[in-house]
Design a protein around this motif. Structure first.
Motif, PDB file in Angstrom:
ATOM      1  N   LYS A   1       0.821  -1.200   0.000  1.00 25.35           N
ATOM      2  CA  LYS A   1       0.000   0.000   0.000  1.00 25.35           C
ATOM      3  C   LYS A   1       0.867   1.267   0.000  1.00 25.35           C
ATOM      4  O   LYS A   1       2.009   1.257   0.449  1.00 25.35           O
ATOM      5  CB  LYS A   1      -0.904   0.018   1.229  1.00 25.35           C
ATOM      6  CG  LYS A   1      -2.012  -1.017   1.221  1.00 25.35           C
ATOM      7  CD  LYS A   1      -3.094  -0.642   0.218  1.00 25.35           C
ATOM      8  CE  LYS A   1      -4.279  -1.595   0.320  1.00 25.35           C
ATOM      9  NZ  LYS A   1      -5.362  -1.212  -0.632  1.00 25.35           N
ATOM     10  N   TYR A   2       0.290   2.324  -0.521  1.00 21.17           N
ATOM     11  CA  TYR A   2       0.900   3.646  -0.470  1.00 21.17           C
ATOM     12  C   TYR A   2       0.170   4.471   0.592  1.00 21.17           C
ATOM     13  O   TYR A   2      -1.033   4.293   0.812  1.00 21.17           O
ATOM     14  CB  TYR A   2       0.788   4.350  -1.820  1.00 21.17           C
ATOM     15  CG  TYR A   2       1.553   3.681  -2.934  1.00 21.17           C
ATOM     16  CD1 TYR A   2       2.796   4.157  -3.337  1.00 21.17           C
ATOM     17  CD2 TYR A   2       1.042   2.565  -3.604  1.00 21.17           C
ATOM     18  CE1 TYR A   2       3.508   3.547  -4.371  1.00 21.17           C
ATOM     19  CE2 TYR A   2       1.730   1.945  -4.627  1.00 21.17           C
ATOM     20  CZ  TYR A   2       2.973   2.444  -5.004  1.00 21.17           C
ATOM     21  OH  TYR A   2       3.662   1.822  -6.024  1.00 21.17           O
ATOM     22  N   LEU A   3       0.908   5.355   1.238  1.00 21.82           N
ATOM     23  CA  LEU A   3       0.314   6.276   2.199  1.00 21.82           C
ATOM     24  C   LEU A   3       0.276   7.662   1.562  1.00 21.82           C
ATOM     25  O   LEU A   3       1.313   8.285   1.345  1.00 21.82           O
ATOM     26  CB  LEU A   3       1.122   6.312   3.495  1.00 21.82           C
ATOM     27  CG  LEU A   3       0.646   7.310   4.553  1.00 21.82           C
ATOM     28  CD1 LEU A   3      -0.785   7.006   4.981  1.00 21.82           C
ATOM     29  CD2 LEU A   3       1.589   7.309   5.755  1.00 21.82           C
ATOM     30  N   LYS A   4      -0.929   8.120   1.244  1.00 20.60           N
ATOM     31  CA  LYS A   4      -1.097   9.435   0.633  1.00 20.60           C
ATOM     32  C   LYS A   4      -1.483  10.434   1.713  1.00 20.60           C
ATOM     33  O   LYS A   4      -2.400  10.201   2.505  1.00 20.60           O
ATOM     34  CB  LYS A   4      -2.183   9.387  -0.445  1.00 20.60           C
ATOM     35  CG  LYS A   4      -2.414  10.720  -1.154  1.00 20.60           C
ATOM     36  CD  LYS A   4      -3.384  10.566  -2.317  1.00 20.60           C
ATOM     37  CE  LYS A   4      -3.602  11.878  -3.045  1.00 20.60           C
ATOM     38  NZ  LYS A   4      -4.456  11.731  -4.249  1.00 20.60           N
ATOM     39  N   VAL A   5      -0.760  11.551   1.755  1.00 17.30           N
ATOM     40  CA  VAL A   5      -1.030  12.611   2.722  1.00 17.30           C
ATOM     41  C   VAL A   5      -1.373  13.882   1.953  1.00 17.30           C
ATOM     42  O   VAL A   5      -0.577  14.357   1.147  1.00 17.30           O
ATOM     43  CB  VAL A   5       0.184  12.875   3.633  1.00 17.30           C
ATOM     44  CG1 VAL A   5      -0.192  13.868   4.737  1.00 17.30           C
ATOM     45  CG2 VAL A   5       0.708  11.580   4.237  1.00 17.30           C
ATOM     46  N   GLN A   6      -2.569  14.389   2.192  1.00 10.27           N
ATOM     47  CA  GLN A   6      -3.016  15.629   1.553  1.00 10.27           C
ATOM     48  C   GLN A   6      -2.982  16.762   2.576  1.00 10.27           C
ATOM     49  O   GLN A   6      -3.567  16.648   3.660  1.00 10.27           O
ATOM     50  CB  GLN A   6      -4.422  15.449   0.992  1.00 10.27           C
ATOM     51  CG  GLN A   6      -4.506  14.414  -0.115  1.00 10.27           C
ATOM     52  CD  GLN A   6      -5.936  14.161  -0.554  1.00 10.27           C
ATOM     53  OE1 GLN A   6      -6.716  13.554   0.165  1.00 10.27           O
ATOM     54  NE2 GLN A   6      -6.271  14.628  -1.743  1.00 10.27           N
ATOM     55  N   PHE A   7      -2.280  17.834   2.234  1.00  9.16           N
ATOM     56  CA  PHE A   7      -2.128  18.987   3.114  1.00  9.16           C
ATOM     57  C   PHE A   7      -3.010  20.139   2.655  1.00  9.16           C
ATOM     58  O   PHE A   7      -3.106  20.414   1.453  1.00  9.16           O
ATOM     59  CB  PHE A   7      -0.679  19.484   3.113  1.00  9.16           C
ATOM     60  CG  PHE A   7       0.318  18.549   3.722  1.00  9.16           C
ATOM     61  CD1 PHE A   7       0.699  18.679   5.052  1.00  9.16           C
ATOM     62  CD2 PHE A   7       0.894  17.531   2.966  1.00  9.16           C
ATOM     63  CE1 PHE A   7       1.633  17.828   5.607  1.00  9.16           C
ATOM     64  CE2 PHE A   7       1.829  16.672   3.519  1.00  9.16           C
ATOM     65  CZ  PHE A   7       2.200  16.817   4.838  1.00  9.16           C
ATOM     66  N   THR A   8      -3.616  20.811   3.604  1.00  8.14           N
ATOM     67  CA  THR A   8      -4.231  22.116   3.373  1.00  8.14           C
ATOM     68  C   THR A   8      -3.599  23.061   4.388  1.00  8.14           C
ATOM     69  O   THR A   8      -3.657  22.809   5.603  1.00  8.14           O
ATOM     70  CB  THR A   8      -5.753  22.086   3.565  1.00  8.14           C
ATOM     71  OG1 THR A   8      -6.319  21.150   2.637  1.00  8.14           O
ATOM     72  CG2 THR A   8      -6.346  23.464   3.304  1.00  8.14           C
ATOM     73  N   ILE A   9      -2.987  24.135   3.886  1.00 10.88           N
ATOM     74  CA  ILE A   9      -2.206  25.034   4.737  1.00 10.88           C
ATOM     75  C   ILE A   9      -2.722  26.452   4.563  1.00 10.88           C
ATOM     76  O   ILE A   9      -2.907  26.931   3.441  1.00 10.88           O
ATOM     77  CB  ILE A   9      -0.708  24.947   4.387  1.00 10.88           C
ATOM     78  CG1 ILE A   9      -0.215  23.511   4.669  1.00 10.88           C
ATOM     79  CG2 ILE A   9       0.105  25.977   5.163  1.00 10.88           C
ATOM     80  CD1 ILE A   9       1.192  23.239   4.224  1.00 10.88           C
TER      81      ILE A   9
END
Length: 300
Positions: A241-249
């Protein structure tokens, strides 16, 4: 009696680090909570992947001659990025001028200072520990540890700290982490390698999700185009699996608008060596405040 106490202690200790799939978290049934635990690695410099469209992070104006990706030897942030307020753009521009002159300006990384989110994610490897009431993130350099309290609100009055006050919750199979109170009254206050500044209004939201290759293929393509991969491209034979991290800053004191970015981690099964930081008082722009502690006479 003593054996009973030891057995009870062992049971309680094991229960405190049960995999997330066996936990029941507010807002999400236990069966929907994936197991994020383990070691993850991204392997890129810089680390934030710009979005396919819309406002995104500051990127490097200086590119490598071999593949056109960000030149880690010359960190010249794009001060024309419209997310930057004028004063912040000026800071980024001046840092770039230092780099163009052949100097390395001081940063949390090269001066061995605590790194604020999202600068913290410069560390290429991260171990996640899922507990009943917290997430613990251990980074592979400089002994940095981040604590995330689960299913709790921010305090009414947050005391600023190096990593800020981080609280998390699950939305289905997504782990959401919300961070405020990141210490801004400090040396080397920047969120990236280009010296992009921030203020006490900095607010970072991260959304973690386990995915297959299809869900991150476009992100990896943008990553390969923008960021340098010191260890080479993503392993084509990777099957996990891949770990996707989405940022909102957002930061109304430094940015003109909220902006987004992504990161993609792969599981890391290799030995994790300890990496420590050592200050270099001569290599970084001759900053008199960047040196190591000194004393007139030995204290031993």
């Amino acid at each position: 009696m003593q054996r009973r106490k030891l057995l009870l202690w062992a049971i309680l200790a094991a229960a405190s680090v049960l995999p997330a799939v066996s936990q029941i978290a507010a807002g999400a049934p236990a069966a929907s909570i994936p197991d994020f635990s383990g070691i993850w690695r991204h392997g890129t410099l810089p680390w934030l992947i710009p979005p396919a469209s819309g406002p995104g992070p500051v990127t490097n104006r200086s590119r490598r001659p071999d593949d056109g990706t960000s030149d880690y030897a010359q960190l010249v942030g794009d001060y024309t990025n419209p997310i930057l307020q004028p004063w912040a753009a000026d800071v980024v521009k001046k840092k770039g001028e230092v780099s163009l002159a052949g100097e390395d300006f001081p940063s949390p990384a090269n001066q061995c200072w605590p790194e604020p989110p999202p600068f913290l994610f410069k560390h290429m490897a991260m171990q996640m520990l899922q507990r009943r009431d917290s997430i613990v993130m251990i980074f592979n350099e400089d002994h940095e540890v981040r604590q995330v309290r689960m299913n709790q609100p921010h305090p009414a009055r947050v005391t600023p700290s190096w990593h800020g006050d981080a609280v998390g919750h699950y939305e289905g199979d997504v782990l959401v982490i919300d961070t405020v109170g990141i210490k801004a009254d400090r040396k080397f206050a920047m969120i990236d390698l280009f010296g992009t500044p921030y203020t006490d209004k900095l607010h970072v939201v991260e959304r973690y999700q386990l995915t297959d290759l299809g869900a991150v293929k476009d992100d990896l393509a943008r990553d390969a185009k923008e960021n340098w991969h010191p260890g080479g491209p993503v392993n084509p034979n990777y099957k996990d699996k891949y770990l996707k991290v989405q940022f909102t800053i957002e930061d109304e004191g430094a940015f003109t608008t909220p902006w987004t970015a992504t990161m993609v981690y792969l599981r890391d099964y290799l030995e994790w060596p300890e990496v420590a930081c050592a200050e270099n008082s001569f290599g970084f722009y001759h900053d008199p405040d960047a040196g190591v502690p000194r004393a007139d006479k030995p204290d031993f």
